[in-house]
Design a protein around this motif. Structure first.
Motif, mmCIF file in Angstrom:
data_model
loop_
_atom_site.group_PDB
_atom_site.id
_atom_site.type_symbol
_atom_site.label_atom_id
_atom_site.label_comp_id
_atom_site.label_asym_id
_atom_site.label_seq_id
_atom_site.Cartn_x
_atom_site.Cartn_y
_atom_site.Cartn_z
ATOM 1 N N ALA A 247 4.742 -19.817 1.142
ATOM 2 C CA ALA A 247 5.715 -19.328 2.118
ATOM 3 C C ALA A 247 5.330 -17.909 2.512
ATOM 4 N N PRO A 248 5.453 -17.559 3.790
ATOM 5 C CA PRO A 248 5.046 -16.212 4.216
ATOM 6 C C PRO A 248 5.872 -15.109 3.570
ATOM 7 N N GLY A 249 7.160 -15.381 3.320
ATOM 8 C CA GLY A 249 7.985 -14.367 2.682
ATOM 9 C C GLY A 249 7.510 -14.029 1.283
ATOM 10 N N GLU A 250 7.096 -15.038 0.530
ATOM 11 C CA GLU A 250 6.609 -14.793 -0.826
ATOM 12 C C GLU A 250 5.269 -14.067 -0.803
ATOM 13 N N LEU A 251 4.433 -14.386 0.176
ATOM 14 C CA LEU A 251 3.172 -13.657 0.308
ATOM 15 C C LEU A 251 3.439 -12.180 0.581
ATOM 16 N N ALA A 252 4.371 -11.906 1.485
ATOM 17 C CA ALA A 252 4.712 -10.512 1.802
ATOM 18 C C ALA A 252 5.287 -9.800 0.584
ATOM 19 N N TYR A 253 6.099 -10.513 -0.187
ATOM 20 C CA TYR A 253 6.699 -9.929 -1.394
ATOM 21 C C TYR A 253 5.612 -9.536 -2.388
ATOM 22 N N ALA A 254 4.645 -10.432 -2.606
ATOM 23 C CA ALA A 254 3.549 -10.145 -3.534
ATOM 24 C C ALA A 254 2.680 -8.994 -3.021
ATOM 25 N N GLN A 255 2.444 -8.951 -1.709
ATOM 26 C CA GLN A 255 1.666 -7.855 -1.126
ATOM 27 C C GLN A 255 2.351 -6.510 -1.359
ATOM 28 N N GLN A 256 3.657 -6.463 -1.128
ATOM 29 C CA GLN A 256 4.398 -5.221 -1.327
ATOM 30 C C GLN A 256 4.299 -4.748 -2.775
ATOM 31 N N TYR A 257 4.383 -5.682 -3.698
ATOM 32 C CA TYR A 257 4.282 -5.334 -5.117
ATOM 33 C C TYR A 257 2.906 -4.756 -5.432
ATOM 34 N N VAL A 258 1.855 -5.406 -4.961
ATOM 35 C CA VAL A 258 0.488 -4.944 -5.221
ATOM 36 C C VAL A 258 0.278 -3.569 -4.611
ATOM 37 N N ASN A 259 0.756 -3.373 -3.386
ATOM 38 C CA ASN A 259 0.549 -2.089 -2.704
ATOM 39 C C ASN A 259 1.301 -0.947 -3.371
ATOM 40 N N ALA A 260 2.392 -1.276 -4.049
ATOM 41 C CA ALA A 260 3.217 -0.232 -4.677
ATOM 42 C C ALA A 260 2.752 0.132 -6.079
ATOM 43 N N ARG A 261 1.810 -0.601 -6.619
ATOM 44 C CA ARG A 261 1.348 -0.370 -7.985
ATOM 45 C C ARG A 261 0.035 0.400 -7.986
ATOM 46 N N PRO A 262 -0.312 1.040 -9.111
ATOM 47 C CA PRO A 262 -1.673 1.555 -9.259
ATOM 48 C C PRO A 262 -2.662 0.393 -9.152
ATOM 49 N N PRO A 263 -3.890 0.666 -8.801
ATOM 50 C CA PRO A 263 -4.863 -0.425 -8.619
ATOM 51 C C PRO A 263 -4.950 -1.329 -9.843
ATOM 52 N N ILE A 264 -4.910 -2.639 -9.604
ATOM 53 C CA ILE A 264 -5.012 -3.619 -10.681
ATOM 54 C C ILE A 264 -6.426 -3.619 -11.255
ATOM 55 N N PHE A 265 -7.413 -3.434 -10.378
ATOM 56 C CA PHE A 265 -8.825 -3.354 -10.781
ATOM 57 C C PHE A 265 -9.241 -1.884 -10.741
ATOM 58 N N GLN A 266 -9.564 -1.337 -11.906
ATOM 59 C CA GLN A 266 -10.039 0.045 -11.966
ATOM 60 C C GLN A 266 -11.534 0.066 -11.662
#
Length: 518
Positions: A494-513
């Motif tokens: 669903a596009p809403g869930e994709l956007a939700y996951a994107q927002q979470y990733v963008n708000a966090r420190p990089p997952i891959f250092q």
């Protein structure tokens, strides 16, 4: 919807019944997860006469069936007069006919709650106390508030070894226990915390192809984007009853089914239901959960995989040794031989995180595809080799070689296909329609990966509820990447869930250092 809505058909009260404690059953169509909930009007004669209030525990009886449900009092006009609205969980548990008269009464007093209160205050519980608590939990007498209290009171290091043994035995005793009529029945379990680690779907067919019996009952996800049962369900039905499970094992020597469908250690399934939203999975409860399921499934020899890493569930070698000792000691106390393998938990296994993406990786390994993830293959082969030696199908030191041969010559794939067919047929793997690529912000070497945040992103994208959702990982520790190179791809249905996951990733420190490459 009329304020007087309610079924107009049903079984009238028989002679001697009092309408003062009876209401007509109505399916409210409300999802309360797995907790039975009943909705009654505040001006309902039963509510008023019995003094029922919201959160009261209520016994509902329809014919010979009876359940205990949590009451929610309704002030709005959507619930009809003389009607008891049942949530989906309550309706499935009680099985009334639409409009059938149901008797409403106070739930029996739960003496076992005194043990829960004792544990809250830090006291030890003996075997009798655990039997009382777990018996009431398995019978559905605890509300989710009671369950959350018990889980929290036992969390952390609040269960010692003797308590863990007592809890494990109590969880075994309240359910069915399978007997396969064999001296050797093997099993495996991973304590979790490592995304993509779907080795069970490879180990089971390898081991079964070598003649060992391996009836694998698996859990759905608790705090992860996918459990073994979630991933297997992408490929074949897992909601088998005991009869179907037995037929599958008789035909193929193995199965991979959801443990909740066969009522093995049923209290564990109830506890997991509440552990999931609490995001709690403490050591003592983990041991009791794992080993009660293995014993109830009729296993005699069990291999436990303990991944270790700073963002895995087990953070250090010392923690793995402590958990391993408890697993071995509790296993010995309940008649299980437990072996351990401590593995690398620094990064995800394979490429896919989420049911369908993990299923894709499993099939690639089984079908010996050139692009199959080698780390998943090698990890599964080592675990399968350990079990082959543990079960006597290979001499000490020869298990890995035998497992490698069975995978390479196609016997493992043939066995897996046979297991899927016996469970209801092999399915096509679904593909998500919405994707977003996360790219490297700079060039350099990948030095660390945050497994927990990556798993969280997969869950926010919809996994495991949406089976095709999750994360596809494109790089591994030590890889040299260029700026703009894809690191991972979010998949969503669903596009809403994709956007939700994107927002979470963008708000966090990089997952891959990424550090500068030397």
């Amino acid at each position: 919807m009329s304020a007087d809505i309610g079924p107009d058909k049903g079984t009238e009260p028989t002679h001697g019944d009092s309408a003062d404690d009876m209401l007509r059953a109505w399916r409210a169509g409300i999802d309360t997860y797995q907790e039975p909930v009943v909705y009654m009007r505040r001006d309902c004669a039963v509510c008023r006469s019995e003094g029922f209030t919201t959160q009261a525990r209520i016994r509902l009886t329809a014919g010979s069936g009876s359940i205990v449900a949590t009451l929610c009092v309704v002030d709005g006009p959507w619930l009809g007069h003389g009607v008891a609205g049942l949530s989906e969980a309550a309706w499935r548990a009680l099985h009334p006919q639409p409009g059938q008269w149901i008797t409403v009464s106070h739930a029996p007093v739960l003496d076992s709650l005194s043990h829960v209160r004792s544990k809250v205050y830090g006291h030890r519980l003996d075997a009798g106390a655990f039997r009382a608590v777990i018996g009431d939990i398995a019978a559905g007498r605890y509300s989710d508030l009671h369950l959350a209290t018990f889980i929290t009171a036992c969390a952390g290091d609040h269960l010692d070894l003797d308590e863990t043994v007592s809890l494990t035995q109590a969880m075994i005793d309240v359910g069915e226990r399978l007997d396969w009529g064999r001296d050797m029945v093997v099993d495996k379990h991973c304590v979790g915390g490592l995304p993509g680690n779907r080795t069970t779907l490879l180990v089971v067919p390898i081991v079964a192809a070598c003649g060992l019996t391996m009836p694998k009952t698996s859990s759905r996800a608790i705090t992860s984007p996918a459990g073994t049962a979630d991933t297997m369900e992408v490929l074949a039905p897992v909601d088998l009853d005991i009869g179907a499970m037995r037929r599958t094992v008789e035909r193929t020597g193995a199965c991979i089914v959801w443990g909740g469908s066969v009522r093995l250690s049923p209290a564990d399934d109830v506890l997991i239901r509440v552990e999931r939203p609490l995001d709690l999975d403490s050591e003592g409860q983990l041991v009791a959960s794992v080993l009660s399921k293995k014993a109830a499934a009729g296993s005699t020899h069990v291999l436990i995989d303990l991944p270790v890493g700073p963002t895995a569930k087990v953070r250090s070698r010392e923690a793995a040794q402590a958990l391993g000792r408890r697993l071995v000691e509790v296993g010995r106390s309940i008649g299980l031989q437990v072996a351990l393998r401590v593995t690398d938990g620094l990064q995800p296994v394979g490429r896919g995180i989420g049911p369908a993406l993990e299923a894709r990786d499993v099939l690639a390994v089984l079908r010996r595809q050139a692009d199959a993830p080698d780390d998943l293959r090698q990890r599964a082969l080592r675990l399968a080799g350990d079990i082959l030696e543990l079960g006597g199908a290979a001499p000490p030191g020869a298990g890995l070689r035998l497992a490698t041969e069975v995978l390479a010559d196609g016997r493992a794939w043939a066995k897996f296909a046979a297991i899927c067919e016996a469970q209801g047929g092999l399915r096509e793997v679904p593909v998500a329609s919405h994707r977003h690529v996360v790219e490297a912000p700079s060039a350099g070497r990948v030095t660390s990966i945050d497994n927990r945040v990556l798993s969280r992103a997969a869950k926010l994208a919809g996994a495991p509820r949406a089976p095709a959702a999750g994360v596809d990982v494109h790089v591994r520790l030590g890889d040299i990447v260029r700026a703009g190179q894809p690191l991972f791809t979010l998949h969503a249905q669903a596009p809403g869930e994709l956007a939700y996951a994107q927002q979470y990733v963008n708000a966090r420190p990089p997952i891959f250092q990424i550090s500068e490459a030397s």
